[in-house]
Design a protein around this motif. Structure first.
Motif, mmCIF file in Angstrom:
data_model
loop_
_atom_site.group_PDB
_atom_site.id
_atom_site.type_symbol
_atom_site.label_atom_id
_atom_site.label_comp_id
_atom_site.label_asym_id
_atom_site.label_seq_id
_atom_site.Cartn_x
_atom_site.Cartn_y
_atom_site.Cartn_z
ATOM 1 N N HIS A 98 -7.329 -12.145 6.630
ATOM 2 C CA HIS A 98 -8.253 -13.199 6.489
ATOM 3 C C HIS A 98 -9.000 -13.001 4.945
ATOM 4 C CE1 HIS A 98 -8.292 -14.050 10.687
ATOM 5 N NE2 HIS A 98 -7.900 -12.740 10.823
ATOM 6 N N THR A 99 -8.083 -12.687 3.935
ATOM 7 C CA THR A 99 -8.670 -12.479 2.754
ATOM 8 C C THR A 99 -8.367 -13.873 1.835
ATOM 9 O OG1 THR A 99 -8.109 -10.319 2.642
ATOM 10 C CG2 THR A 99 -8.145 -11.288 0.432
ATOM 11 N N GLY A 100 -9.308 -14.153 1.198
ATOM 12 C CA GLY A 100 -9.186 -15.436 0.361
ATOM 13 C C GLY A 100 -8.731 -16.624 1.140
ATOM 14 N N THR A 101 -7.819 -17.381 0.626
ATOM 15 C CA THR A 101 -7.474 -18.882 1.185
ATOM 16 C C THR A 101 -6.592 -18.449 2.341
ATOM 17 O OG1 THR A 101 -7.807 -19.929 -0.883
ATOM 18 C CG2 THR A 101 -6.585 -21.117 0.867
ATOM 19 N N HIS A 102 -6.886 -18.528 3.510
ATOM 20 C CA HIS A 102 -6.000 -18.213 4.609
ATOM 21 C C HIS A 102 -6.024 -19.234 5.907
ATOM 22 C CE1 HIS A 102 -9.863 -16.587 5.857
ATOM 23 N NE2 HIS A 102 -9.442 -16.395 7.107
ATOM 24 N N LEU A 103 -4.898 -18.865 6.836
ATOM 25 C CA LEU A 103 -4.574 -19.790 7.853
ATOM 26 C C LEU A 103 -5.320 -19.044 9.037
ATOM 27 C CD1 LEU A 103 -3.483 -22.319 9.206
ATOM 28 C CD2 LEU A 103 -1.404 -20.877 9.219
ATOM 29 N N ASP A 104 -5.930 -19.418 9.998
ATOM 30 C CA ASP A 104 -6.320 -18.563 11.173
ATOM 31 C C ASP A 104 -5.234 -19.148 12.716
ATOM 32 O OD1 ASP A 104 -8.331 -17.155 10.364
ATOM 33 O OD2 ASP A 104 -10.046 -18.170 11.045
ATOM 34 N N LEU A 146 -11.609 -25.410 18.426
ATOM 35 C CA LEU A 146 -10.465 -25.796 17.696
ATOM 36 C C LEU A 146 -9.217 -24.934 17.918
ATOM 37 C CD1 LEU A 146 -12.015 -25.802 14.113
ATOM 38 C CD2 LEU A 146 -11.583 -27.718 15.642
ATOM 39 N N LEU A 147 -9.261 -23.677 18.045
ATOM 40 C CA LEU A 147 -8.219 -22.890 18.608
ATOM 41 C C LEU A 147 -7.427 -22.891 19.815
ATOM 42 C CD1 LEU A 147 -8.877 -19.720 16.211
ATOM 43 C CD2 LEU A 147 -7.576 -21.482 15.554
ATOM 44 N N ALA A 148 -8.585 -23.101 20.564
ATOM 45 C CA ALA A 148 -7.974 -23.232 22.258
ATOM 46 C C ALA A 148 -7.418 -24.568 22.423
ATOM 47 C CB ALA A 148 -9.441 -23.128 23.068
ATOM 48 N N ASN A 149 -7.494 -25.326 21.358
ATOM 49 C CA ASN A 149 -6.700 -26.719 21.515
ATOM 50 C C ASN A 149 -5.470 -26.762 20.431
ATOM 51 O OD1 ASN A 149 -7.940 -28.596 23.450
ATOM 52 N ND2 ASN A 149 -9.856 -27.527 22.422
ATOM 53 N N ASN A 150 -5.073 -25.539 20.020
ATOM 54 C CA ASN A 150 -4.063 -25.283 19.149
ATOM 55 C C ASN A 150 -4.432 -26.210 17.635
ATOM 56 O OD1 ASN A 150 -1.839 -23.685 18.344
ATOM 57 N ND2 ASN A 150 -0.524 -25.027 19.443
ATOM 58 N N ILE A 151 -5.497 -26.230 17.258
ATOM 59 C CA ILE A 151 -5.972 -26.904 16.063
ATOM 60 C C ILE A 151 -6.073 -25.824 14.976
ATOM 61 C CG2 ILE A 151 -7.685 -28.275 14.889
ATOM 62 C CD1 ILE A 151 -8.425 -29.721 17.718
ATOM 63 N N LEU A 152 -5.335 -25.688 14.005
ATOM 64 C CA LEU A 152 -5.331 -24.491 13.051
ATOM 65 C C LEU A 152 -6.425 -24.631 12.148
ATOM 66 C CD1 LEU A 152 -1.550 -24.216 12.588
ATOM 67 C CD2 LEU A 152 -3.028 -23.248 14.467
ATOM 68 N N ILE A 153 -7.021 -23.618 11.674
ATOM 69 C CA ILE A 153 -8.040 -23.508 10.673
ATOM 70 C C ILE A 153 -7.607 -22.972 9.479
ATOM 71 C CG2 ILE A 153 -10.327 -22.406 10.526
ATOM 72 C CD1 ILE A 153 -10.685 -22.319 13.557
ATOM 73 N N LEU A 154 -8.082 -23.596 8.252
ATOM 74 C CA LEU A 154 -7.786 -23.092 6.752
ATOM 75 C C LEU A 154 -9.324 -22.733 6.368
ATOM 76 C CD1 LEU A 154 -5.159 -25.493 5.200
ATOM 77 C CD2 LEU A 154 -5.003 -22.983 5.573
ATOM 78 N N GLU A 155 -9.266 -21.357 5.776
ATOM 79 C CA GLU A 155 -10.474 -21.124 5.405
ATOM 80 C C GLU A 155 -10.394 -20.192 3.878
ATOM 81 O OE1 GLU A 155 -12.658 -19.360 9.452
ATOM 82 O OE2 GLU A 155 -11.347 -18.088 8.502
ATOM 83 N N GLY A 156 -11.667 -20.457 3.126
ATOM 84 C CA GLY A 156 -11.498 -20.164 1.757
ATOM 85 C C GLY A 156 -10.744 -21.237 0.840
ATOM 86 N N LEU A 157 -10.987 -22.438 1.161
ATOM 87 C CA LEU A 157 -10.362 -23.508 0.367
ATOM 88 C C LEU A 157 -11.296 -23.690 -0.975
ATOM 89 C CD1 LEU A 157 -9.344 -26.078 3.063
ATOM 90 C CD2 LEU A 157 -7.729 -24.613 1.616
ATOM 91 N N VAL A 168 1.489 -22.843 3.359
ATOM 92 C CA VAL A 168 2.525 -22.129 4.263
ATOM 93 C C VAL A 168 1.964 -20.636 4.157
ATOM 94 C CG1 VAL A 168 4.883 -21.623 4.508
ATOM 95 C CG2 VAL A 168 4.301 -23.907 3.521
ATOM 96 N N PRO A 169 1.947 -20.015 5.456
ATOM 97 C CA PRO A 169 1.561 -18.543 5.546
ATOM 98 C C PRO A 169 2.863 -17.701 5.313
ATOM 99 C CG PRO A 169 1.711 -19.465 7.375
ATOM 100 C CD PRO A 169 2.009 -20.572 6.715
ATOM 101 N N GLU A 228 -2.298 -12.776 13.582
ATOM 102 C CA GLU A 228 -3.246 -14.032 13.972
ATOM 103 C C GLU A 228 -3.786 -14.865 12.741
ATOM 104 O OE1 GLU A 228 -4.069 -10.917 12.921
ATOM 105 O OE2 GLU A 228 -5.853 -11.144 11.919
ATOM 106 N N ALA A 229 -3.295 -14.418 11.583
ATOM 107 C CA ALA A 229 -3.728 -15.100 10.320
ATOM 108 C C ALA A 229 -2.743 -14.705 9.177
ATOM 109 C CB ALA A 229 -5.114 -14.511 10.233
ATOM 110 N N SER A 230 -2.993 -15.163 8.082
ATOM 111 C CA SER A 230 -2.176 -14.857 6.878
ATOM 112 C C SER A 230 -2.850 -15.509 5.747
ATOM 113 C CB SER A 230 -0.671 -15.211 7.052
ATOM 114 O OG SER A 230 -0.082 -15.150 5.919
ATOM 115 N N PRO A 231 -2.864 -14.948 4.501
ATOM 116 C CA PRO A 231 -3.265 -15.718 3.190
ATOM 117 C C PRO A 231 -2.187 -16.785 3.174
ATOM 118 C CG PRO A 231 -3.428 -13.355 3.117
ATOM 119 C CD PRO A 231 -2.793 -13.564 4.125
#
Ligand SMILES: [Zn+2]
Length: 218
Positions: free
Chosen positions: A52-58, A165-176, A191-192, A199-202
């Motif tokens: 969950h470092t920097g810009t990443h996908l949950d 969001l996640l229970a409905n498979n709506i992905l999350i991007l953080e750190g934009l 792209v991760p 469960e996540a990747s930069p």
């Protein structure tokens, strides 16, 4: 093939000095040179960081037990049509009311541009997505939601926004980083790394602007 989109980098730089969530030292990446030209004929680096470092996908597993992991990701979930919403006037939480003023289409990846994009230090009062806003975006059938903070919610005890969001498979991007991006439609590529079972990747998040609109300030 020829195309003439303008490519915009919306990613944070990963460094040992970078902004980390709540300034926690254990979240700080470590970058070590493991071989260099003094002792070797090649230069190599080992980097240690949380996913969950920097810009990443949950992915859903972040909050939902048995939820989808990166193994389940389809690349058209992160290479897709996207819309950036300018919400830079908002303080605190983004609600259903704020989002209802915007034109949001199903299957878009929605990126929330807030005043967070203009801050380089961690702000404990960062702008976040309130549960009512998350429910609204779920109802709209969006593909994913991104925000320019290292969290999409702030200290909600039950992780309501993540869960909605996640229970409905709506992905999350953080750190934009969206300071230079005007509201509008783009092609998103975020792209991760292909790391088994996580469960996540930069990501290296990029927007491509095919509109020929004038860039802001340049
Ligand atoms: Zn995360």
């Amino acid at each position: 093939m020829q195309w003439n989109g303008r490519i915009m980098d919306i990613s944070m730089e990963i460094s040992e000095e970078m902004m980390v969530y709540k300034n926690r030292e254990e979240n700080r990446p470590r970058i070590q040179v493991t071989r260099d030209f003094i002792e070797s004929s090649a230069y190599e680096t080992t980097v240690t960081f949380g996913m969950h470092t920097g810009t990443h996908l949950d992915m859903p597993l972040h909050i939902i037990p048995e939820g989808n992991t990166l193994d389940d990701l389809k690349l058209n979930q992160v290479i897709c049509a996207c819309k950036v919403l300018d919400l830079t006037k908002i303080e605190g939480g983004i609600t259903r009311k704020h989002l209802a003023e915007k034109d949001i289409q199903p299957d878009q990846f929605i990126l929330l541009k807030t005043r967070n994009s203009f801050q380089d230090a961690f702000d404990f009062e960062f702008v976040y997505l309130e549960k009512s806003g998350a429910v609204y975006l779920k109802e709209k059938g969006v593909k994913g939601v991104g925000i320019d903070a290292l969290g999409i919610e702030r200290d909600q005890p039950d992780h309501d926004t993540h869960k909605t969001l996640l229970a409905n498979n709506i992905l999350i991007l953080e750190g934009l980083r969206l300071a230079d991006v005007p509201e509008g439609e783009y092609l998103l590529m975020a792209v991760p790394l292909k790391i088994k079972g996580t469960e996540a990747s930069p990501v290296r998040a990029v927007l491509v602007d095919f509109s020929n609109r004038e860039s802001e300030g340049s």
